[in-house]
Design a protein around this motif. Structure first.
Motif, PDB file in Angstrom:
ATOM      1  N   ILE A 194     -51.123  55.924 -27.290  1.00  0.00           N
ATOM      2  CA  ILE A 194     -52.005  55.776 -26.132  1.00  0.00           C
ATOM      3  C   ILE A 194     -53.044  56.890 -26.083  1.00  0.00           C
ATOM      4  O   ILE A 194     -54.124  56.731 -25.506  1.00  0.00           O
ATOM      5  CB  ILE A 194     -51.171  55.713 -24.831  1.00  0.00           C
ATOM      6  N   THR A 195     -52.751  58.020 -26.741  1.00  0.00           N
ATOM      7  CA  THR A 195     -53.723  59.119 -26.781  1.00  0.00           C
ATOM      8  C   THR A 195     -54.975  58.731 -27.567  1.00  0.00           C
ATOM      9  O   THR A 195     -56.019  59.374 -27.423  1.00  0.00           O
ATOM     10  CB  THR A 195     -53.094  60.366 -27.413  1.00  0.00           C
ATOM     11  N   GLY A 196     -54.874  57.696 -28.395  1.00  0.00           N
ATOM     12  CA  GLY A 196     -56.037  57.240 -29.154  1.00  0.00           C
ATOM     13  C   GLY A 196     -56.848  56.174 -28.449  1.00  0.00           C
ATOM     14  O   GLY A 196     -57.777  55.613 -29.036  1.00  0.00           O
ATOM     15  N   MET A 197     -56.527  55.894 -27.186  1.00  0.00           N
ATOM     16  CA  MET A 197     -57.207  54.828 -26.456  1.00  0.00           C
ATOM     17  C   MET A 197     -58.654  55.203 -26.150  1.00  0.00           C
ATOM     18  O   MET A 197     -58.947  56.334 -25.764  1.00  0.00           O
ATOM     19  CB  MET A 197     -56.450  54.529 -25.164  1.00  0.00           C
ATOM     20  N   ARG A 198     -59.542  54.244 -26.310  1.00  0.00           N
ATOM     21  CA  ARG A 198     -60.937  54.375 -25.894  1.00  0.00           C
ATOM     22  C   ARG A 198     -61.338  53.097 -25.175  1.00  0.00           C
ATOM     23  O   ARG A 198     -60.652  52.084 -25.244  1.00  0.00           O
ATOM     24  CB  ARG A 198     -61.864  54.591 -27.100  1.00  0.00           C
ATOM     25  N   MET A 199     -62.484  53.146 -24.511  1.00  0.00           N
ATOM     26  CA  MET A 199     -63.057  51.939 -23.962  1.00  0.00           C
ATOM     27  C   MET A 199     -63.829  51.218 -25.066  1.00  0.00           C
ATOM     28  O   MET A 199     -64.355  51.834 -25.999  1.00  0.00           O
ATOM     29  CB  MET A 199     -63.975  52.245 -22.777  1.00  0.00           C
ATOM     30  N   GLN A 200     -63.881  49.901 -24.976  1.00  0.00           N
ATOM     31  CA  GLN A 200     -64.496  49.129 -26.048  1.00  0.00           C
ATOM     32  C   GLN A 200     -65.989  49.395 -26.203  1.00  0.00           C
ATOM     33  O   GLN A 200     -66.549  49.211 -27.292  1.00  0.00           O
ATOM     34  CB  GLN A 200     -64.224  47.643 -25.827  1.00  0.00           C
ATOM     35  N   SER A 201     -66.624  49.844 -25.156  1.00  0.00           N
ATOM     36  CA  SER A 201     -68.049  50.176 -25.253  1.00  0.00           C
ATOM     37  C   SER A 201     -68.293  51.341 -26.210  1.00  0.00           C
ATOM     38  O   SER A 201     -69.415  51.527 -26.697  1.00  0.00           O
ATOM     39  CB  SER A 201     -68.611  50.507 -23.869  1.00  0.00           C
ATOM     40  N   HIS A 202     -67.250  52.124 -26.515  1.00  0.00           N
ATOM     41  CA  HIS A 202     -67.384  53.190 -27.504  1.00  0.00           C
ATOM     42  C   HIS A 202     -67.753  52.608 -28.862  1.00  0.00           C
ATOM     43  O   HIS A 202     -68.535  53.214 -29.617  1.00  0.00           O
ATOM     44  CB  HIS A 202     -66.064  53.966 -27.606  1.00  0.00           C
ATOM     45  N   TYR A 203     -67.188  51.453 -29.181  1.00  0.00           N
ATOM     46  CA  TYR A 203     -67.461  50.800 -30.463  1.00  0.00           C
ATOM     47  C   TYR A 203     -68.600  49.791 -30.362  1.00  0.00           C
ATOM     48  O   TYR A 203     -69.137  49.379 -31.390  1.00  0.00           O
ATOM     49  CB  TYR A 203     -66.205  50.098 -30.971  1.00  0.00           C
ATOM     50  N   HIS A 204     -68.923  49.387 -29.147  1.00  0.00           N
ATOM     51  CA  HIS A 204     -69.964  48.376 -28.934  1.00  0.00           C
ATOM     52  C   HIS A 204     -70.944  48.876 -27.852  1.00  0.00           C
ATOM     53  O   HIS A 204     -71.019  48.318 -26.759  1.00  0.00           O
ATOM     54  CB  HIS A 204     -69.361  47.048 -28.503  1.00  0.00           C
ATOM     55  N   PRO A 205     -71.705  49.942 -28.169  1.00  0.00           N
ATOM     56  CA  PRO A 205     -72.605  50.508 -27.159  1.00  0.00           C
ATOM     57  C   PRO A 205     -73.715  49.543 -26.720  1.00  0.00           C
ATOM     58  O   PRO A 205     -74.288  49.716 -25.642  1.00  0.00           O
ATOM     59  CB  PRO A 205     -73.189  51.740 -27.857  1.00  0.00           C
ATOM     60  N   ASP A 206     -73.975  48.541 -27.540  1.00  0.00           N
ATOM     61  CA  ASP A 206     -74.999  47.556 -27.195  1.00  0.00           C
ATOM     62  C   ASP A 206     -74.469  46.512 -26.204  1.00  0.00           C
ATOM     63  O   ASP A 206     -75.233  45.650 -25.763  1.00  0.00           O
ATOM     64  CB  ASP A 206     -75.506  46.839 -28.445  1.00  0.00           C
ATOM     65  N   ALA A 207     -73.173  46.594 -25.867  1.00  0.00           N
ATOM     66  CA  ALA A 207     -72.575  45.624 -24.954  1.00  0.00           C
ATOM     67  C   ALA A 207     -72.009  46.329 -23.729  1.00  0.00           C
ATOM     68  O   ALA A 207     -70.940  45.999 -23.242  1.00  0.00           O
ATOM     69  CB  ALA A 207     -71.479  44.846 -25.679  1.00  0.00           C
ATOM     70  N   ARG A 208     -72.764  47.280 -23.227  1.00  0.00           N
ATOM     71  CA  ARG A 208     -72.333  47.995 -22.020  1.00  0.00           C
ATOM     72  C   ARG A 208     -72.695  47.184 -20.763  1.00  0.00           C
ATOM     73  O   ARG A 208     -73.655  46.452 -20.766  1.00  0.00           O
ATOM     74  CB  ARG A 208     -72.980  49.381 -21.934  1.00  0.00           C
TER      75      ARG A 208
END
Length: 208
Positions: A194-208
């Motif tokens: 769980i320490t590696g969790m990010r929000m998906q916008s981290h990988y998809h900044p064009d889909a904020r």
């Protein structure tokens, strides 16, 4: 063309193991389902199947007990998919994509059901077991073994806002007792924490 005698021999083996005959498998098309190869598609008698599902070759969906396994509508099984309800319940919703890859979904315990919502995507070499609740729009992508995982639902992978999509596991490794909320993702590299969790916008900044 196969002779009637050969088909009868094939059917005897299928029926003895609790699967639909070739003709019964083809008859699923009467509900709007597509069976691309009824000879390599194995579906047990006790399974409840909806409409407009597509079954590619080498799909096997198995249970030996009534009311343990149900498949909704509009799902795509892209071959090399094995779903087995030995004891626990398996419920699959609508318009999920299974594959390409090798997908295994299996229950062994009555108190460890697997629920898959709608509009999910499961791609790669995926093994799902234990008590898993994979909500609408969730994705599992890569070479991943899941056990006792809870992924909260949301929009599908096509939803325009990444952080409103169903939770995601991607990468490779073993994910055990992981719980993610809508919009969250873990990219595993041998293991998932769980320490590696990010929000998906981290990988998809064009889909904020």
């Amino acid at each position: 063309m196969l002779s009637n005698a050969i088909v009868e021999r094939l059917d005897r083996a299928r029926l003895a193991m609790g699967y639909l005959s070739i003709a019964q498998t083809m008859a699923l098309a009467d509900q709007g389902n597509v069976i691309l190869d009824p000879f390599s598609t194995l579906i047990s008698h006790h399974i409840t199947i909806g409409t407009d599902n597509i079954f590619h070759p080498n799909t096997r969906i198995t249970t030996h007990s009534p009311n343990l396994l149900s498949v909704g509508n509009g799902n795509l099984f892209q071959g090399a998919v094995t779903i087995t309800a030995q004891n626990g319940l398996i419920q699959i919703g609508d318009e999920n994509i299974f594959g390409a890859g090798n997908i295994f979904v299996e229950t062994h315990q009555t108190d460890a059901p697997i629920t898959i919502g709608a509009n999910g995507r499961f791609k790669g070499f995926i093994d799902i077991s234990g008590r898993c609740d994979l909500g609408n729009g969730c994705q599992v992508l890569g070479n991943i073994s899941l056990r006792d995982v809870r992924l909260q639902g949301g929009g599908s992978y096509q939803h325009p806002v990444a952080d409103e999509r169903g939770a995601v596991l991607k990468g490779h490794g073993r994910a055990v007792d992981i719980a993610l909320k809508t919009g969250q993702v873990i990219a595993g590299d041998g293991s998932f924490a769980i320490t590696g969790m990010r929000m998906q916008s981290h990988y998809h900044p064009d889909a904020r």
